[in-house]
Design a protein around this motif. Sequence first.
Motif, PDB file in Angstrom:
ATOM      1  N   ARG A  44       1.115  -1.143   0.457  1.00  0.00           N
ATOM      2  CA  ARG A  44       0.227   0.103  -0.292  1.00  0.00           C
ATOM      3  C   ARG A  44       0.608   0.892  -0.374  1.00  0.00           C
ATOM      4  O   ARG A  44       0.765   2.058  -0.942  1.00  0.00           O
ATOM      5  CB  ARG A  44      -0.824  -0.680   0.971  1.00  0.00           C
ATOM      6  N   ARG A  45       2.281   1.296   0.784  1.00  0.00           N
ATOM      7  CA  ARG A  45       3.261   2.338   0.602  1.00  0.00           C
ATOM      8  C   ARG A  45       3.623   2.456  -0.921  1.00  0.00           C
ATOM      9  O   ARG A  45       3.546   3.622  -1.582  1.00  0.00           O
ATOM     10  CB  ARG A  45       3.704   2.023   1.942  1.00  0.00           C
ATOM     11  N   VAL A  46       4.078   1.465  -1.378  1.00  0.00           N
ATOM     12  CA  VAL A  46       4.222   1.666  -2.654  1.00  0.00           C
ATOM     13  C   VAL A  46       3.776   1.923  -3.479  1.00  0.00           C
ATOM     14  O   VAL A  46       3.752   2.976  -3.988  1.00  0.00           O
ATOM     15  CB  VAL A  46       4.472   0.228  -3.099  1.00  0.00           C
ATOM     16  N   GLN A  47       2.439   1.513  -3.900  1.00  0.00           N
ATOM     17  CA  GLN A  47       1.052   2.503  -4.676  1.00  0.00           C
ATOM     18  C   GLN A  47       0.895   3.848  -4.366  1.00  0.00           C
ATOM     19  O   GLN A  47       0.692   4.067  -4.755  1.00  0.00           O
ATOM     20  CB  GLN A  47      -0.147   1.138  -3.586  1.00  0.00           C
ATOM     21  N   ASP A  49       2.492   6.028  -2.926  1.00  0.00           N
ATOM     22  CA  ASP A  49       3.871   6.986  -3.358  1.00  0.00           C
ATOM     23  C   ASP A  49       4.290   6.941  -5.101  1.00  0.00           C
ATOM     24  O   ASP A  49       3.578   8.075  -5.516  1.00  0.00           O
ATOM     25  CB  ASP A  49       5.220   5.674  -3.104  1.00  0.00           C
ATOM     26  N   PHE A  50       3.824   5.413  -5.420  1.00  0.00           N
ATOM     27  CA  PHE A  50       3.327   5.828  -6.982  1.00  0.00           C
ATOM     28  C   PHE A  50       2.494   6.174  -7.572  1.00  0.00           C
ATOM     29  O   PHE A  50       2.957   7.417  -8.245  1.00  0.00           O
ATOM     30  CB  PHE A  50       3.331   4.329  -7.809  1.00  0.00           C
ATOM     31  N   HIS A  51       1.550   6.872  -6.975  1.00  0.00           N
ATOM     32  CA  HIS A  51       0.235   7.840  -7.556  1.00  0.00           C
ATOM     33  C   HIS A  51       0.525   9.390  -6.898  1.00  0.00           C
ATOM     34  O   HIS A  51       0.077   9.827  -7.918  1.00  0.00           O
ATOM     35  CB  HIS A  51      -1.184   6.983  -6.611  1.00  0.00           C
ATOM     36  N   ALA A  52       1.321   9.108  -5.991  1.00  0.00           N
ATOM     37  CA  ALA A  52       0.942  10.681  -6.078  1.00  0.00           C
ATOM     38  C   ALA A  52       2.425  11.064  -6.686  1.00  0.00           C
ATOM     39  O   ALA A  52       2.079  12.328  -6.967  1.00  0.00           O
ATOM     40  CB  ALA A  52       1.939  10.997  -4.476  1.00  0.00           C
ATOM     41  N   ARG A  53       3.526  10.412  -6.785  1.00  0.00           N
ATOM     42  CA  ARG A  53       4.241  11.000  -8.559  1.00  0.00           C
ATOM     43  C   ARG A  53       3.690  11.081  -9.193  1.00  0.00           C
ATOM     44  O   ARG A  53       3.470  12.043 -10.064  1.00  0.00           O
ATOM     45  CB  ARG A  53       5.660   9.485  -8.674  1.00  0.00           C
ATOM     46  N   GLY A  54       2.871   9.962  -9.972  1.00  0.00           N
ATOM     47  CA  GLY A  54       1.531  10.239 -11.463  1.00  0.00           C
ATOM     48  C   GLY A  54       1.207  11.098 -10.944  1.00  0.00           C
ATOM     49  O   GLY A  54       0.963  12.194 -12.353  1.00  0.00           O
ATOM     50  N   GLU A  55       0.605  11.735 -10.109  1.00  0.00           N
ATOM     51  CA  GLU A  55      -0.351  13.427  -9.636  1.00  0.00           C
ATOM     52  C   GLU A  55       0.665  14.389  -9.753  1.00  0.00           C
ATOM     53  O   GLU A  55      -0.409  15.292 -10.377  1.00  0.00           O
ATOM     54  CB  GLU A  55      -0.702  12.562  -8.690  1.00  0.00           C
TER      55      GLU A  55
END
Length: 93
Positions: A44-47, A49-55
């Motif tokens: 969940r933490r990786v997910q 972070d991934f969404h935050a970088r994408g946003e």
Amino acid sequence: MKSCTLPAVRVEPELRAELEAVLGEEETISTFVADAVRRAVDFRRVQTDFHARGEAAWQDYLRTGVSHPVDEVFDRVQTRIDARRRELQGPGT
């Protein structure tokens, strides 16, 4: 740090039997569940972070209008993968 207890989880008897069947020799249900929770939290933490970088990338694009062709991005990623592979293989392999 003092440990704490997770709430009890009710499962069907069949699921418990399947779980017991796959436990390692010295593994308990408690250690299995704790490990599964740890891995789920990490995922969940990786997910997140991934969404935050994408946003952040999307907002940057909306602000600047600057984008990169997909072939250029794939080439850069492939170059990084190849370099890391060589690094992990070490000299002479």
